[in-house]
Scaffold this active site. Sequence first.
Site, PDB file in Angstrom:
ATOM      1  N   HIS A 123     127.992  15.490  23.007  1.00 24.02           N
ATOM      2  CA  HIS A 123     126.701  15.781  23.624  1.00 24.02           C
ATOM      3  C   HIS A 123     126.121  17.122  23.122  1.00 24.02           C
ATOM      4  CE1 HIS A 123     123.517  16.008  26.559  1.00 24.02           C
ATOM      5  NE2 HIS A 123     123.986  17.152  26.997  1.00 24.02           N
ATOM      6  N   ARG A 154     126.961   3.923  50.499  1.00 24.77           N
ATOM      7  CA  ARG A 154     125.699   4.683  50.514  1.00 24.77           C
ATOM      8  C   ARG A 154     125.872   6.196  50.504  1.00 24.77           C
ATOM      9  NH1 ARG A 154     124.040   0.884  54.308  1.00 24.77           N
ATOM     10  NH2 ARG A 154     123.008  -0.845  53.261  1.00 24.77           N
ATOM     11  N   LYS A 160     122.884  16.384  39.494  1.00 28.89           N
ATOM     12  CA  LYS A 160     122.521  15.146  38.784  1.00 28.89           C
ATOM     13  C   LYS A 160     123.788  14.370  38.463  1.00 28.89           C
ATOM     14  CE  LYS A 160     118.415  16.382  36.132  1.00 28.89           C
ATOM     15  NZ  LYS A 160     117.933  16.383  34.736  1.00 28.89           N
ATOM     16  N   GLU A 164     113.545  18.468  39.802  1.00 34.87           N
ATOM     17  CA  GLU A 164     112.936  18.493  38.476  1.00 34.87           C
ATOM     18  C   GLU A 164     111.464  18.112  38.485  1.00 34.87           C
ATOM     19  OE1 GLU A 164     115.602  17.486  35.271  1.00 34.87           O
ATOM     20  OE2 GLU A 164     113.940  16.564  34.183  1.00 34.87           O
ATOM     21  N   LYS A 181     121.647  28.296  35.221  1.00 37.18           N
ATOM     22  CA  LYS A 181     121.499  26.915  35.684  1.00 37.18           C
ATOM     23  C   LYS A 181     121.331  26.888  37.208  1.00 37.18           C
ATOM     24  CE  LYS A 181     121.849  22.323  35.441  1.00 37.18           C
ATOM     25  NZ  LYS A 181     122.667  21.249  34.895  1.00 37.18           N
ATOM     26  N   ASN A 201     115.705  20.753  29.694  1.00 34.93           N
ATOM     27  CA  ASN A 201     115.762  19.611  28.784  1.00 34.93           C
ATOM     28  C   ASN A 201     115.479  19.991  27.335  1.00 34.93           C
ATOM     29  OD1 ASN A 201     116.335  17.709  30.779  1.00 34.93           O
ATOM     30  ND2 ASN A 201     114.186  17.593  31.358  1.00 34.93           N
ATOM     31  N   HIS A 244     116.960  18.156  24.374  1.00 37.12           N
ATOM     32  CA  HIS A 244     117.570  16.920  24.873  1.00 37.12           C
ATOM     33  C   HIS A 244     116.765  15.664  24.576  1.00 37.12           C
ATOM     34  CE1 HIS A 244     120.347  19.622  26.777  1.00 37.12           C
ATOM     35  NE2 HIS A 244     121.029  18.625  27.315  1.00 37.12           N
ATOM     36  N   ARG A 296     112.758  23.028  36.282  1.00 39.77           N
ATOM     37  CA  ARG A 296     114.033  22.473  35.826  1.00 39.77           C
ATOM     38  C   ARG A 296     113.891  21.679  34.529  1.00 39.77           C
ATOM     39  NH1 ARG A 296     118.797  19.342  39.340  1.00 39.77           N
ATOM     40  NH2 ARG A 296     120.215  19.175  37.572  1.00 39.77           N
ATOM     41  N   HIS A 312     119.376  13.375  23.099  1.00 41.87           N
ATOM     42  CA  HIS A 312     119.767  12.127  23.755  1.00 41.87           C
ATOM     43  C   HIS A 312     119.482  10.923  22.854  1.00 41.87           C
ATOM     44  CE1 HIS A 312     119.655  13.662  28.212  1.00 41.87           C
ATOM     45  NE2 HIS A 312     120.784  13.954  27.599  1.00 41.87           N
ATOM     46  N   GLU A 346     125.007  24.275  24.759  1.00 41.42           N
ATOM     47  CA  GLU A 346     124.330  24.335  26.066  1.00 41.42           C
ATOM     48  C   GLU A 346     124.168  25.788  26.530  1.00 41.42           C
ATOM     49  OE1 GLU A 346     122.830  21.779  27.420  1.00 41.42           O
ATOM     50  OE2 GLU A 346     124.113  19.984  27.470  1.00 41.42           O
TER      51      GLU A 346
HETATM   52  N1  LIG Z   1     124.681  16.193  35.305  1.00 38.19           N
HETATM   53  C1  LIG Z   1     124.148  17.103  34.510  1.00 38.19           C
HETATM   54  O1  LIG Z   1     123.272  17.864  34.922  1.00 38.19           O
HETATM   55  C2  LIG Z   1     124.612  17.203  33.090  1.00 38.19           C
HETATM   56  C3  LIG Z   1     124.261  18.320  32.334  1.00 38.19           C
HETATM   57  C4  LIG Z   1     124.766  18.435  31.032  1.00 38.19           C
HETATM   58  C5  LIG Z   1     125.573  17.445  30.525  1.00 38.19           C
HETATM   59  N2  LIG Z   1     125.872  16.350  31.285  1.00 38.19           N
HETATM   60  C6  LIG Z   1     126.744  15.301  30.763  1.00 38.19           C
HETATM   61  O2  LIG Z   1     128.025  15.828  30.505  1.00 38.19           O
HETATM   62  C7  LIG Z   1     128.649  15.031  29.497  1.00 38.19           C
HETATM   63  C8  LIG Z   1     129.351  15.926  28.511  1.00 38.19           C
HETATM   64  O3  LIG Z   1     130.322  16.696  29.186  1.00 38.19           O
HETATM   65  P1  LIG Z   1     131.672  17.166  28.472  1.00 38.19           P
HETATM   66  O4  LIG Z   1     131.359  17.772  27.179  1.00 38.19           O
HETATM   67  O5  LIG Z   1     132.401  17.962  29.467  1.00 38.19           O
HETATM   68  O6  LIG Z   1     132.373  15.768  28.117  1.00 38.19           O
HETATM   69  P2  LIG Z   1     133.677  15.021  28.602  1.00 38.19           P
HETATM   70  O7  LIG Z   1     133.745  14.886  30.066  1.00 38.19           O
HETATM   71  O8  LIG Z   1     133.709  13.784  27.802  1.00 38.19           O
HETATM   72  O9  LIG Z   1     134.865  15.991  28.138  1.00 38.19           O
HETATM   73  C9  LIG Z   1     135.080  16.205  26.769  1.00 38.19           C
HETATM   74  C10 LIG Z   1     136.526  15.893  26.363  1.00 38.19           C
HETATM   75  O10 LIG Z   1     137.383  16.947  26.804  1.00 38.19           O
HETATM   76  C11 LIG Z   1     138.508  16.405  27.505  1.00 38.19           C
HETATM   77  N3  LIG Z   1     138.880  17.442  28.469  1.00 38.19           N
HETATM   78  C12 LIG Z   1     138.308  17.709  29.662  1.00 38.19           C
HETATM   79  N4  LIG Z   1     138.837  18.830  30.192  1.00 38.19           N
HETATM   80  C13 LIG Z   1     139.773  19.264  29.319  1.00 38.19           C
HETATM   81  C14 LIG Z   1     140.651  20.379  29.308  1.00 38.19           C
HETATM   82  N5  LIG Z   1     140.631  21.307  30.282  1.00 38.19           N
HETATM   83  N6  LIG Z   1     141.490  20.516  28.260  1.00 38.19           N
HETATM   84  C15 LIG Z   1     141.490  19.620  27.238  1.00 38.19           C
HETATM   85  N7  LIG Z   1     140.666  18.556  27.189  1.00 38.19           N
HETATM   86  C16 LIG Z   1     139.817  18.377  28.219  1.00 38.19           C
HETATM   87  C17 LIG Z   1     138.011  15.113  28.062  1.00 38.19           C
HETATM   88  O11 LIG Z   1     139.071  14.222  28.290  1.00 38.19           O
HETATM   89  C18 LIG Z   1     137.082  14.616  26.963  1.00 38.19           C
HETATM   90  O12 LIG Z   1     137.815  13.942  25.983  1.00 38.19           O
HETATM   91  C19 LIG Z   1     127.554  14.198  28.882  1.00 38.19           C
HETATM   92  O13 LIG Z   1     127.700  12.865  29.306  1.00 38.19           O
HETATM   93  C20 LIG Z   1     126.288  14.786  29.436  1.00 38.19           C
HETATM   94  O14 LIG Z   1     125.255  13.833  29.583  1.00 38.19           O
HETATM   95  C21 LIG Z   1     125.418  16.233  32.547  1.00 38.19           C
HETATM   96 ZN   LIG Z   2     122.980  18.634  28.131  1.00 38.77          ZN
END
Ligand SMILES: NC(=O)c1ccc[n+]([C@@H]2O[C@H](COP(=O)([O-])OP(=O)(O)OC[C@H]3O[C@@H](n4cnc5c(N)ncnc54)[C@H](O)[C@@H]3O)[C@@H](O)[C@H]2O)c1
Ligand SMILES: [Zn+2]
Length: 359
Positions: A256, A112, A134, A228, A218, A236, A239, A232, A243, A176
Amino acid sequence: VTAAGGAYPVFVGAGLGPLARAVASAHSSRVALVTDAAVWRFHGERIARSLAAFGPAVIRIPRGERGKTADTVRRIYRGLLGAGCDRESLVVAAGGGVVGDLAGFAAATFYRGVPWVAVPTTLLAQVDAAIGGKTGYDLPEGKNLVGAFHPPRAVVADAAFLATLPTREVRAALAEVIKAGMVADARLLEAVDRSAPRLVAGDARALRPIVDSAARIKAEIVSTDERETGLRRKLNFGHTVGHALEAATGYAKFLHGEAVAAGMVVETALGVELGITPAAVLVRLRALLARVGLTDNLDKFRLHAVADRIHYDKKRSGDDIRLILPDAWGSVTECRVPRYGLVRYLMRADAVTLWKEGV
Ligand SMILES: NC(=O)c1ccc[n+]([C@@H]2O[C@H](COP(=O)([O-])OP(=O)(O)OC[C@H]3O[C@@H](n4cnc5c(N)ncnc54)[C@H](O)[C@@H]3O)[C@@H](O)[C@H]2O)c1
Ligand SMILES: [Zn+2]
């Protein structure tokens, strides 16, 4: 960042010192480090060294969006159990947005809820995903359909991680950054425009102020509206369509950020059609995205394939969708659009034309 459960700090470009301090101050019984193969290969040694005093258990998960599933969350739970974690344990999530969302969700739900610390290693996670609490995972039907609000104890965004990022990831993350500028800060848009080639090349000196501004935007927005209920939602922008595009292409074709770039253009074009967005904003947005190389993928999808995914959008409210549309350069507004109106628009619009010239 202020959050309901207490404020937490975001460290940008300050090395890994703040990580060891954040972990030490949690006084945990056990520390588990969740990461993925790429992060571990490039940076594992340095992260492990900074956590050596705590003897962390290392849980490695598959990388990329396709692994952002319930299966991977279960894998983290099992890793936590296997490492002897209990309610007093601490999760450290070192990776991109995928690792952060999954490990954060596991932390939100394991026994939990246990505390966690975010160590974002991608540009996208440093400017966006790691801030705001999130967490969650995807279903085949749609992105992030399962999740929880669970703010980390601290966010440690070290600039050194960014040096190993592939160019495609850097570009996608700039979507972003541009989104943050479109939502709240025209000056950030100008800064991206000015240093576009250096940003894309991953130049640390150029990236630093951009990461700073985008992370600050952010942090400010989620501090005023953690759950949100209003402000906030502006984040989006791009998105709803973004999405839907990711889900429609099986989370395999677009990163993404690339999907968000496409989403921003499509939603802005709709804004122009609805008389909310000045046409000049669409022209400028397209030009800026082209500057950072985010316009190349766009003829690879059909908008009508995206249309039926709109029904799973979380921003749905009855028969309406809450869309965020630009009303000026660096400013957005929320509009309710009939869901079927949006679907009809997507059925009729042509991505390639939208992208190249028209409305
Ligand atoms: N929680 C939130 O508020 C929020 C906001 C925006 C996006 N997101 C989510 O984030 C995700 C996208 O994030 P992302 O683009 O970081 O994707 P990711 O975590 O898949 O990373 C992208 C790639 O880079 C590699 N990688 C990570 N760090 C590295 C480094 N330092 N050097 C080399 N390679 C590296 C990873 O292995 C992966 O293959 C989506 O799922 C999206 O929905 C969440
Ligand atoms: Zn995003």
